[in-house]
Design an enzyme around this catalytic site. Structure first.
Site, PDB file in Angstrom:
ATOM      1  N   HIS A  81       4.964  -8.427  -4.579  1.00 58.10           N
ATOM      2  CA  HIS A  81       3.594  -8.717  -4.141  1.00 58.10           C
ATOM      3  C   HIS A  81       3.162 -10.124  -4.550  1.00 58.10           C
ATOM      4  O   HIS A  81       2.481 -10.277  -5.583  1.00 58.10           O
ATOM      5  CB  HIS A  81       2.624  -7.728  -4.813  1.00 58.10           C
ATOM      6  CG  HIS A  81       2.735  -6.326  -4.333  1.00 58.10           C
ATOM      7  ND1 HIS A  81       1.976  -5.821  -3.309  1.00 58.10           N
ATOM      8  CD2 HIS A  81       3.528  -5.313  -4.742  1.00 58.10           C
ATOM      9  CE1 HIS A  81       2.280  -4.559  -3.105  1.00 58.10           C
ATOM     10  NE2 HIS A  81       3.224  -4.224  -3.962  1.00 58.10           N
ATOM     11  N   ARG A  91       6.268   0.090  -7.536  1.00 54.25           N
ATOM     12  CA  ARG A  91       6.910   1.184  -6.774  1.00 54.25           C
ATOM     13  C   ARG A  91       7.628   0.604  -5.543  1.00 54.25           C
ATOM     14  O   ARG A  91       7.458   1.034  -4.406  1.00 54.25           O
ATOM     15  CB  ARG A  91       5.849   2.211  -6.349  1.00 54.25           C
ATOM     16  CG  ARG A  91       6.320   3.642  -6.489  1.00 54.25           C
ATOM     17  CD  ARG A  91       5.156   4.618  -6.641  1.00 54.25           C
ATOM     18  NE  ARG A  91       4.056   4.348  -5.758  1.00 54.25           N
ATOM     19  CZ  ARG A  91       3.936   4.810  -4.520  1.00 54.25           C
ATOM     20  NH1 ARG A  91       4.870   5.572  -4.012  1.00 54.25           N
ATOM     21  NH2 ARG A  91       2.874   4.521  -3.805  1.00 54.25           N
ATOM     22  N   GLY A 106       0.884  -1.164   0.000  1.00 50.19           N
ATOM     23  CA  GLY A 106       0.000   0.000   0.000  1.00 50.19           C
ATOM     24  C   GLY A 106       0.916   1.207   0.000  1.00 50.19           C
ATOM     25  O   GLY A 106       1.810   1.311  -0.837  1.00 50.19           O
ATOM     26  N   GLU A 107       0.748   2.068   0.964  1.00 45.10           N
ATOM     27  CA  GLU A 107       1.610   3.246   1.092  1.00 45.10           C
ATOM     28  C   GLU A 107       2.099   3.305   2.546  1.00 45.10           C
ATOM     29  O   GLU A 107       1.308   3.516   3.465  1.00 45.10           O
ATOM     30  CB  GLU A 107       0.814   4.496   0.692  1.00 45.10           C
ATOM     31  CG  GLU A 107       1.556   5.789   0.861  1.00 45.10           C
ATOM     32  CD  GLU A 107       2.930   5.789   0.197  1.00 45.10           C
ATOM     33  OE1 GLU A 107       3.051   5.426  -0.981  1.00 45.10           O
ATOM     34  OE2 GLU A 107       3.899   6.128   0.902  1.00 45.10           O
ATOM     35  N   GLU A 155       0.849 -11.841  -3.388  1.00 42.82           N
ATOM     36  CA  GLU A 155      -0.624 -11.940  -3.314  1.00 42.82           C
ATOM     37  C   GLU A 155      -1.288 -11.565  -4.635  1.00 42.82           C
ATOM     38  O   GLU A 155      -2.471 -11.801  -4.826  1.00 42.82           O
ATOM     39  CB  GLU A 155      -1.160 -11.081  -2.154  1.00 42.82           C
ATOM     40  CG  GLU A 155      -1.164  -9.563  -2.370  1.00 42.82           C
ATOM     41  CD  GLU A 155       0.222  -8.923  -2.255  1.00 42.82           C
ATOM     42  OE1 GLU A 155       1.213  -9.643  -2.080  1.00 42.82           O
ATOM     43  OE2 GLU A 155       0.298  -7.683  -2.363  1.00 42.82           O
ATOM     44  N   CYS A 166       6.221  -5.286   0.446  1.00 39.67           N
ATOM     45  CA  CYS A 166       6.370  -3.945  -0.138  1.00 39.67           C
ATOM     46  C   CYS A 166       6.236  -2.856   0.934  1.00 39.67           C
ATOM     47  O   CYS A 166       7.145  -2.723   1.756  1.00 39.67           O
ATOM     48  CB  CYS A 166       5.403  -3.794  -1.298  1.00 39.67           C
ATOM     49  SG  CYS A 166       5.949  -2.557  -2.475  1.00 39.67           S
TER      50      CYS A 166
HETATM   51  N1  GLN Z   1       6.347   2.889  -2.395  1.00 39.94           N
HETATM   52  C1  GLN Z   1       5.337   2.494  -1.455  1.00 39.94           C
HETATM   53  C2  GLN Z   1       5.630   3.015  -0.054  1.00 39.94           C
HETATM   54  O1  GLN Z   1       6.533   3.714   0.162  1.00 39.94           O
HETATM   55  C3  GLN Z   1       5.165   0.999  -1.414  1.00 39.94           C
HETATM   56  C4  GLN Z   1       4.501   0.508  -2.673  1.00 39.94           C
HETATM   57  C5  GLN Z   1       3.749  -0.770  -2.513  1.00 39.94           C
HETATM   58  O2  GLN Z   1       3.463  -1.253  -1.402  1.00 39.94           O
HETATM   59  N2  GLN Z   1       3.384  -1.337  -3.624  1.00 39.94           N
HETATM   60  O3  GLN Z   1       4.937   2.670   0.842  1.00 39.94           O
END
Ligand code: GLN
Length: 199
Positions: free
Chosen positions: A178, A138, A47-48, A180, A79
Site C-alpha cells: 500500500h 493481509r 480493501g477486500e 498510499e 493489494c
Molecule cells: N486480503 C484482502 C483481499 O483479499 C486484501 C487486503 C488489502 O487490500 N489490504 O481482498
C-alpha cells in the site's frame, strides 16, 4: 493535467485521492459507469477483493469497467486491487470473480492473516535506487507471472522463495503493498508518468 479516477466502492479511497493530488494530477471518484469517461487512468484501492467484486456487480460496473480496462484504460491496483485485476486467484472464495486484465496468478492472503501485516524496505530499480518502505496488510503475492508482465520488485518470503510484489504490463500496474499509506509518492508518480500516457 491528468485525470485519475479511484474506484470508490470500498477500501482506502481517500488515501489514493490524496496521493494523486499530491502528484499534481486531478482525482475523481468512480462509482458508476459514466464516471469512467475521460479518465487518463484508474486506481483500484486496497480493501477486500471479494466485497469490491460483489459491489461491482451490484452497481452494474463490472462489465463497463472490464471493457474500459481491456480497451486500454491504464490501471493501478494495490493489494485487493491487484487481486481484482489478476487473471487467476489462488485461495479466493469459491465464487470470487476477477476482471482478468493482467496475466498473473495471485495468491490471496499469502503472507498470513491481519496480524501478519508488516513493513519492508523494497528496491524498485525501475524507479530509482532508494529503498521504498512498503506496507503489507493481509497481502497477496504473485505466484505466477505471464510473458508480457514484468516484475518491478521481488520479496524473499519465509522458506526462501522469491515472489514478485510489484509488476506491470503495458497498461496495468499492480502491487501487493500500500504505497498510499507510506507517504511516499514514487509508485503513484511512476503510474501517472509512465503508464497513464495514452493522451
Ligand atoms: N486480503 C484482502 C483481499 O483479499 C486484501 C487486503 C488489502 O487490500 N489490504 O481482498
Amino acid at each position: 493535467m491528468k485525470k485519475i479516477g479511484v474506484l470508490a466502492l470500498q477500501g482506502d479511497v481517500r488515501e489514493h485521492i490524496f496521493a494523486i493530488e499530491n502528484c499534481g494530477a486531478t482525482a475523481s471518484e468512480v462509482k458508476r459507469p459514466s464516471d469512467l469517461e475521460k479518465l487518463d487512468g484508474l486506481i483500484i484501492p486496497g480493501g477486500e477483493s471479494t466485497t469490491i467484486a460483489k459491489l461491482l456487480r451490484i452497481f452494474d460496473l463490472f462489465e463497463p469497467l472490464q471493457k474500459a480496462l481491456r480497451n486500454g484504460l491504464p490501471v493501478y491496483g494495490s493489494c485487493a486491487g491487484m487481486i481484482l485485476l489478476a487473471n487467476k486467484i489462488i485461495d479466493g472464495t469459491a465464487d470470487q470473480e476477477t476482471l482478468e486484465v493482467i496475466d498473473i496468478t495471485v495468491k490471496r492472503n499469502a503472507f498470513g492473516r491481519q496480524v501478519d501485516s508488516f513493513e519492508q524496505e523494497l528496491l524498485i530499480p525501475e524507479i530509482d535506487d532508494k529503498p521504498f518502505n512498503a506496507i503489507f496488510i493481509r497481502a497477496p503475492w504473485i505466484e505466477e507471472i505471464g510473458a508480457d508482465v514484468k516484475s518491478l520488485a521481488d520479496l524473499t518470503t519465509v522458506g526462501g522463495k522469491v515472489h514478485s510484489v510489484l509488476a506491470r504490463s503495458e497498461t496495468a500496474l499492480v502491487s501487493s503493498f500500500h504505497p498510499e499509506l507510506s507517504g511516499d509518492l514514487r509508485v503513484h508518480r511512476y503510474f501517472i508518468d509512465k503508464i497513464c500516457c495514452i493522451n
